[in-house]
Design a protein around this motif. Structure first.
Motif, PDB file in Angstrom:
ATOM      1  N   HIS A   1      -1.687 -43.078 -22.718  1.00 39.69           N
ATOM      2  CA  HIS A   1      -2.982 -42.696 -23.306  1.00 39.69           C
ATOM      3  C   HIS A   1      -2.761 -41.649 -24.399  1.00 39.69           C
ATOM      4  CE1 HIS A   1      -6.514 -40.003 -23.555  1.00 39.69           C
ATOM      5  NE2 HIS A   1      -7.195 -41.143 -23.565  1.00 39.69           N
ATOM      6  N   ALA A   2      -1.952 -40.642 -24.109  1.00 37.02           N
ATOM      7  CA  ALA A   2      -1.684 -39.585 -25.088  1.00 37.02           C
ATOM      8  C   ALA A   2      -1.017 -40.152 -26.333  1.00 37.02           C
ATOM      9  CB  ALA A   2      -0.810 -38.502 -24.454  1.00 37.02           C
ATOM     10  N   GLU A   3      -0.057 -41.022 -26.137  1.00 36.96           N
ATOM     11  CA  GLU A   3       0.668 -41.627 -27.253  1.00 36.96           C
ATOM     12  C   GLU A   3      -0.286 -42.465 -28.125  1.00 36.96           C
ATOM     13  OE1 GLU A   3       3.670 -45.356 -27.697  1.00 36.96           O
ATOM     14  OE2 GLU A   3       4.190 -43.907 -26.129  1.00 36.96           O
ATOM     15  N   MET A   4      -1.083 -43.295 -27.494  1.00 36.72           N
ATOM     16  CA  MET A   4      -2.015 -44.163 -28.234  1.00 36.72           C
ATOM     17  C   MET A   4      -3.078 -43.352 -28.978  1.00 36.72           C
ATOM     18  SD  MET A   4      -2.524 -47.280 -25.494  1.00 36.72           S
ATOM     19  CE  MET A   4      -3.801 -48.092 -26.459  1.00 36.72           C
ATOM     20  N   GLY A   5      -3.488 -42.232 -28.398  1.00 34.31           N
ATOM     21  CA  GLY A   5      -4.526 -41.416 -29.004  1.00 34.31           C
ATOM     22  C   GLY A   5      -4.021 -40.383 -29.981  1.00 34.31           C
ATOM     23  N   GLY A   6      -2.707 -40.180 -30.006  1.00 31.12           N
ATOM     24  CA  GLY A   6      -2.136 -39.163 -30.875  1.00 31.12           C
ATOM     25  C   GLY A   6      -2.353 -37.758 -30.350  1.00 31.12           C
ATOM     26  N   PHE A   7      -2.517 -37.647 -29.016  1.00 28.60           N
ATOM     27  CA  PHE A   7      -2.728 -36.352 -28.373  1.00 28.60           C
ATOM     28  C   PHE A   7      -1.413 -35.842 -27.804  1.00 28.60           C
ATOM     29  CE2 PHE A   7      -6.556 -38.962 -27.132  1.00 28.60           C
ATOM     30  CZ  PHE A   7      -7.398 -38.454 -28.105  1.00 28.60           C
ATOM     31  N   PRO A   8      -1.176 -34.526 -27.852  1.00 31.94           N
ATOM     32  CA  PRO A   8       0.003 -34.007 -27.159  1.00 31.94           C
ATOM     33  C   PRO A   8      -0.205 -34.079 -25.646  1.00 31.94           C
ATOM     34  CG  PRO A   8      -1.305 -32.201 -28.047  1.00 31.94           C
ATOM     35  CD  PRO A   8      -1.941 -33.471 -28.526  1.00 31.94           C
ATOM     36  N   ALA A   9       0.876 -34.239 -24.937  1.00 30.36           N
ATOM     37  CA  ALA A   9       0.857 -34.162 -23.468  1.00 30.36           C
ATOM     38  C   ALA A   9       2.088 -33.342 -23.103  1.00 30.36           C
ATOM     39  CB  ALA A   9       0.884 -35.543 -22.830  1.00 30.36           C
ATOM     40  N   ASN A  10       1.978 -32.021 -23.294  1.00 30.30           N
ATOM     41  CA  ASN A  10       3.122 -31.138 -23.127  1.00 30.30           C
ATOM     42  C   ASN A  10       3.584 -31.051 -21.682  1.00 30.30           C
ATOM     43  OD1 ASN A  10       1.223 -29.941 -25.438  1.00 30.30           O
ATOM     44  ND2 ASN A  10       3.362 -29.850 -26.031  1.00 30.30           N
ATOM     45  N   ALA A  11       2.653 -31.187 -20.748  1.00 31.17           N
ATOM     46  CA  ALA A  11       3.000 -31.208 -19.326  1.00 31.17           C
ATOM     47  C   ALA A  11       1.999 -32.110 -18.623  1.00 31.17           C
ATOM     48  CB  ALA A  11       2.962 -29.807 -18.729  1.00 31.17           C
ATOM     49  N   VAL A  12       2.517 -32.942 -17.735  1.00 32.57           N
ATOM     50  CA  VAL A  12       1.677 -33.810 -16.908  1.00 32.57           C
ATOM     51  C   VAL A  12       2.072 -33.540 -15.471  1.00 32.57           C
ATOM     52  CG1 VAL A  12       1.036 -36.187 -16.333  1.00 32.57           C
ATOM     53  CG2 VAL A  12       1.562 -35.573 -18.711  1.00 32.57           C
ATOM     54  N   SER A  13       1.122 -33.073 -14.673  1.00 30.90           N
ATOM     55  CA  SER A  13       1.406 -32.711 -13.277  1.00 30.90           C
ATOM     56  C   SER A  13       0.465 -33.462 -12.346  1.00 30.90           C
ATOM     57  CB  SER A  13       1.206 -31.204 -13.067  1.00 30.90           C
ATOM     58  OG  SER A  13       2.029 -30.469 -13.949  1.00 30.90           O
ATOM     59  N   GLU A  14       1.043 -34.088 -11.324  1.00 32.65           N
ATOM     60  CA  GLU A  14       0.229 -34.774 -10.331  1.00 32.65           C
ATOM     61  C   GLU A  14      -0.400 -33.752  -9.386  1.00 32.65           C
ATOM     62  OE1 GLU A  14       0.417 -38.269  -6.915  1.00 32.65           O
ATOM     63  OE2 GLU A  14       2.100 -38.024  -8.292  1.00 32.65           O
ATOM     64  N   VAL A  15      -1.665 -33.927  -9.093  1.00 32.62           N
ATOM     65  CA  VAL A  15      -2.390 -33.047  -8.177  1.00 32.62           C
ATOM     66  C   VAL A  15      -2.116 -33.537  -6.757  1.00 32.62           C
ATOM     67  CG1 VAL A  15      -4.666 -32.252  -7.431  1.00 32.62           C
ATOM     68  CG2 VAL A  15      -4.184 -32.588  -9.874  1.00 32.62           C
ATOM     69  N   HIS A  16      -1.632 -32.639  -5.905  1.00 32.67           N
ATOM     70  CA  HIS A  16      -1.350 -32.998  -4.518  1.00 32.67           C
ATOM     71  C   HIS A  16      -2.465 -32.577  -3.576  1.00 32.67           C
ATOM     72  CE1 HIS A  16       2.645 -34.426  -5.476  1.00 32.67           C
ATOM     73  NE2 HIS A  16       2.828 -33.331  -6.183  1.00 32.67           N
ATOM     74  N   SER A  17      -3.140 -31.492  -3.909  1.00 37.61           N
ATOM     75  CA  SER A  17      -4.241 -30.995  -3.093  1.00 37.61           C
ATOM     76  C   SER A  17      -5.230 -30.267  -3.985  1.00 37.61           C
ATOM     77  CB  SER A  17      -3.757 -30.012  -2.024  1.00 37.61           C
ATOM     78  OG  SER A  17      -2.875 -30.623  -1.132  1.00 37.61           O
ATOM     79  N   VAL A  18      -6.468 -30.219  -3.536  1.00 37.10           N
ATOM     80  CA  VAL A  18      -7.495 -29.422  -4.201  1.00 37.10           C
ATOM     81  C   VAL A  18      -8.004 -28.424  -3.169  1.00 37.10           C
ATOM     82  CG1 VAL A  18      -9.751 -29.454  -5.326  1.00 37.10           C
ATOM     83  CG2 VAL A  18      -8.142 -31.323  -5.721  1.00 37.10           C
ATOM     84  N   ILE A  19      -7.996 -27.153  -3.549  1.00 36.85           N
ATOM     85  CA  ILE A  19      -8.509 -26.115  -2.645  1.00 36.85           C
ATOM     86  C   ILE A  19      -9.606 -25.340  -3.347  1.00 36.85           C
ATOM     87  CG2 ILE A  19      -6.330 -25.971  -1.362  1.00 36.85           C
ATOM     88  CD1 ILE A  19      -5.769 -23.338  -2.857  1.00 36.85           C
ATOM     89  N   ASP A  20     -10.434 -24.717  -2.563  1.00 36.96           N
ATOM     90  CA  ASP A  20     -11.512 -23.879  -3.064  1.00 36.96           C
ATOM     91  C   ASP A  20     -11.858 -22.879  -1.975  1.00 36.96           C
ATOM     92  OD1 ASP A  20     -13.256 -25.111  -1.198  1.00 36.96           O
ATOM     93  OD2 ASP A  20     -13.919 -26.574  -2.667  1.00 36.96           O
ATOM     94  N   PRO A  21     -12.852 -22.031  -2.159  1.00 40.58           N
ATOM     95  CA  PRO A  21     -13.153 -21.020  -1.145  1.00 40.58           C
ATOM     96  C   PRO A  21     -13.430 -21.599   0.246  1.00 40.58           C
ATOM     97  CG  PRO A  21     -14.229 -20.424  -3.199  1.00 40.58           C
ATOM     98  CD  PRO A  21     -13.662 -21.782  -3.386  1.00 40.58           C
TER      99      PRO A  21
END
Length: 90
Positions: free
Chosen positions: A66-86
């Motif tokens: 997607h980044a390549e096709m759109g001409g957007f940088p993707a300096n880091a791509v990290s998979e989310v393993h968990s979402v936490i909140d209060p």
């Protein structure tokens, strides 16, 4: 499906006008239409010099395509393993 956070280094991102942000968003949506429904843009956070995007995709390669096709940088791509909140503390 996995969720990813993409860090895009875009100097001056926080100073982009509404029209410029709209144009970037339209380009992203256009590319997503070409890629098909397996890659979804959830939302993005614009800071001074970076944009942090949340995507749902089958794999990192799809996010980078997607980044390549759109001409957007993707300096880091990290998979989310968990979402936490209060409420996680309860």
């Amino acid at each position: 499906m996995p969720k990813f956070v993409i860090e895009r280094e875009i100097p001056g991102a926080g100073k982009l006008s509404s029209a410029e942000l709209q144009g970037i968003s339209q380009k992203s949506c256009s590319v997503l239409g070409e890629l098909g429904p397996q890659v979804q843009w959830v939302h993005s956070y614009v800071t001074d010099d970076k944009v942090y995007c949340v995507y749902i995709a089958p794999d990192e390669a799809s996010v980078r395509k997607h980044a390549e096709m759109g001409g957007f940088p993707a300096n880091a791509v990290s998979e989310v393993h968990s979402v936490i909140d209060p409420t996680t503390a309860e």
